[in-house]
Design a protein around this motif. Structure first.
Motif, PDB file in Angstrom:
ATOM      1  N   CYS A 192       0.823  -1.207   0.000  1.00 45.04           N
ATOM      2  CA  CYS A 192       0.000   0.000   0.000  1.00 45.04           C
ATOM      3  C   CYS A 192       0.854   1.252   0.000  1.00 45.04           C
ATOM      4  O   CYS A 192       1.952   1.265   0.549  1.00 45.04           O
ATOM      5  CB  CYS A 192      -0.870   0.039   1.250  1.00 45.04           C
ATOM      6  SG  CYS A 192      -2.016  -1.308   1.369  1.00 45.04           S
ATOM      7  N   CYS A 193       0.325   2.282  -0.593  1.00 46.62           N
ATOM      8  CA  CYS A 193       0.907   3.616  -0.531  1.00 46.62           C
ATOM      9  C   CYS A 193      -0.203   4.606  -0.194  1.00 46.62           C
ATOM     10  O   CYS A 193      -1.366   4.380  -0.520  1.00 46.62           O
ATOM     11  CB  CYS A 193       1.533   4.028  -1.857  1.00 46.62           C
ATOM     12  SG  CYS A 193       3.166   3.379  -2.157  1.00 46.62           S
ATOM     13  N   LEU A 194       0.194   5.690   0.422  1.00 47.15           N
ATOM     14  CA  LEU A 194      -0.718   6.788   0.707  1.00 47.15           C
ATOM     15  C   LEU A 194      -0.447   7.876  -0.321  1.00 47.15           C
ATOM     16  O   LEU A 194       0.700   8.218  -0.591  1.00 47.15           O
ATOM     17  CB  LEU A 194      -0.459   7.328   2.119  1.00 47.15           C
ATOM     18  CG  LEU A 194      -1.326   8.490   2.587  1.00 47.15           C
ATOM     19  CD1 LEU A 194      -2.786   8.037   2.728  1.00 47.15           C
ATOM     20  CD2 LEU A 194      -0.815   9.015   3.917  1.00 47.15           C
ATOM     21  N   THR A 195      -1.503   8.407  -0.902  1.00 51.11           N
ATOM     22  CA  THR A 195      -1.367   9.494  -1.867  1.00 51.11           C
ATOM     23  C   THR A 195      -2.551  10.440  -1.691  1.00 51.11           C
ATOM     24  O   THR A 195      -3.422  10.200  -0.874  1.00 51.11           O
ATOM     25  CB  THR A 195      -1.276   8.956  -3.311  1.00 51.11           C
ATOM     26  OG1 THR A 195      -0.920  10.028  -4.198  1.00 51.11           O
ATOM     27  CG2 THR A 195      -2.568   8.311  -3.771  1.00 51.11           C
ATOM     28  N   ILE A 220       2.344  -0.367   8.015  1.00 48.66           N
ATOM     29  CA  ILE A 220       2.189   0.741   7.072  1.00 48.66           C
ATOM     30  C   ILE A 220       0.730   0.856   6.640  1.00 48.66           C
ATOM     31  O   ILE A 220       0.165   1.957   6.620  1.00 48.66           O
ATOM     32  CB  ILE A 220       3.127   0.574   5.859  1.00 48.66           C
ATOM     33  CG1 ILE A 220       4.582   0.789   6.301  1.00 48.66           C
ATOM     34  CG2 ILE A 220       2.741   1.526   4.725  1.00 48.66           C
ATOM     35  CD1 ILE A 220       5.618   0.376   5.276  1.00 48.66           C
ATOM     36  N   GLU A 221       0.100  -0.270   6.344  1.00 47.17           N
ATOM     37  CA  GLU A 221      -1.316  -0.222   5.940  1.00 47.17           C
ATOM     38  C   GLU A 221      -2.191   0.268   7.094  1.00 47.17           C
ATOM     39  O   GLU A 221      -3.124   1.027   6.894  1.00 47.17           O
ATOM     40  CB  GLU A 221      -1.794  -1.578   5.446  1.00 47.17           C
ATOM     41  CG  GLU A 221      -3.212  -1.507   4.906  1.00 47.17           C
ATOM     42  CD  GLU A 221      -3.637  -2.710   4.085  1.00 47.17           C
ATOM     43  OE1 GLU A 221      -4.712  -2.621   3.469  1.00 47.17           O
ATOM     44  OE2 GLU A 221      -2.907  -3.722   4.053  1.00 47.17           O
ATOM     45  N   THR A 233      -5.391   4.713   9.341  1.00 52.12           N
ATOM     46  CA  THR A 233      -5.593   5.692  10.416  1.00 52.12           C
ATOM     47  C   THR A 233      -5.594   7.113   9.864  1.00 52.12           C
ATOM     48  O   THR A 233      -6.441   7.936  10.225  1.00 52.12           O
ATOM     49  CB  THR A 233      -4.496   5.542  11.495  1.00 52.12           C
ATOM     50  OG1 THR A 233      -4.607   4.237  12.069  1.00 52.12           O
ATOM     51  CG2 THR A 233      -4.632   6.595  12.582  1.00 52.12           C
ATOM     52  N   ILE A 234      -4.653   7.403   8.978  1.00 53.81           N
ATOM     53  CA  ILE A 234      -4.581   8.737   8.374  1.00 53.81           C
ATOM     54  C   ILE A 234      -5.860   9.036   7.600  1.00 53.81           C
ATOM     55  O   ILE A 234      -6.450  10.112   7.735  1.00 53.81           O
ATOM     56  CB  ILE A 234      -3.340   8.859   7.467  1.00 53.81           C
ATOM     57  CG1 ILE A 234      -2.061   8.856   8.320  1.00 53.81           C
ATOM     58  CG2 ILE A 234      -3.418  10.112   6.589  1.00 53.81           C
ATOM     59  CD1 ILE A 234      -0.787   8.657   7.539  1.00 53.81           C
ATOM     60  N   ILE A 235      -6.312   8.084   6.803  1.00 56.91           N
ATOM     61  CA  ILE A 235      -7.528   8.286   6.009  1.00 56.91           C
ATOM     62  C   ILE A 235      -8.746   8.448   6.911  1.00 56.91           C
ATOM     63  O   ILE A 235      -9.601   9.300   6.663  1.00 56.91           O
ATOM     64  CB  ILE A 235      -7.703   7.136   4.994  1.00 56.91           C
ATOM     65  CG1 ILE A 235      -6.598   7.222   3.924  1.00 56.91           C
ATOM     66  CG2 ILE A 235      -9.089   7.162   4.363  1.00 56.91           C
ATOM     67  CD1 ILE A 235      -6.515   6.024   3.005  1.00 56.91           C
ATOM     68  N   VAL A 279      -3.600   3.474  -2.223  1.00 57.85           N
ATOM     69  CA  VAL A 279      -3.457   2.750  -3.482  1.00 57.85           C
ATOM     70  C   VAL A 279      -2.673   1.480  -3.192  1.00 57.85           C
ATOM     71  O   VAL A 279      -1.801   1.454  -2.329  1.00 57.85           O
ATOM     72  CB  VAL A 279      -2.768   3.601  -4.580  1.00 57.85           C
ATOM     73  CG1 VAL A 279      -3.675   4.718  -5.041  1.00 57.85           C
ATOM     74  CG2 VAL A 279      -1.446   4.164  -4.118  1.00 57.85           C
ATOM     75  N   LYS A 280      -3.021   0.420  -3.909  1.00 57.22           N
ATOM     76  CA  LYS A 280      -2.377  -0.878  -3.692  1.00 57.22           C
ATOM     77  C   LYS A 280      -1.762  -1.391  -4.983  1.00 57.22           C
ATOM     78  O   LYS A 280      -2.230  -1.089  -6.074  1.00 57.22           O
ATOM     79  CB  LYS A 280      -3.391  -1.913  -3.200  1.00 57.22           C
ATOM     80  CG  LYS A 280      -3.843  -1.713  -1.797  1.00 57.22           C
ATOM     81  CD  LYS A 280      -4.695  -2.887  -1.343  1.00 57.22           C
ATOM     82  CE  LYS A 280      -5.006  -2.758   0.132  1.00 57.22           C
ATOM     83  NZ  LYS A 280      -5.640  -3.980   0.655  1.00 57.22           N
TER      84      LYS A 280
END
Length: 84
Positions: free
Chosen positions: A5-8, A57-58, A63-65, A76-77
């Protein structure tokens, strides 16, 4: 195959997996500091396995979202191929 996963942000047109430098430059120019936010949210340990790191990380991304009152972030995955 495991997913990574990535955060964008919704407005970033670049793929953080394939176009990281362009993605990061856009993110920094907009003042988001998404990498810094994620680094501050992840709770890492020196003895974590790779799988545990991906899970943490996921969790941090989720949590951020969940706390994203401006609704600018998304997860995004990408499927990661395991080396044989």
């Amino acid at each position: 195959m495991a997913s990574v996963c990535c955060l964008t942000t919704f407005d970033n047109p670049f793929d953080p997996f394939e176009q990281f430098i362009d993605w990061w430059l856009f993110d920094t120019e907009k003042g988001y500091d998404t990498c810094g936010l994620l680094a501050r949210t992840v709770k890492s340990a020196d003895d974590s396995t790779e799988k545990e790191e991906y899970e943490e990380i996921e969790r941090a991304i989720d949590t951020i979202i969940q706390n994203d009152f401006m609704n600018i972030y998304k997860k995004v995955k990408k499927q990661e191929k395991k080396a044989s």
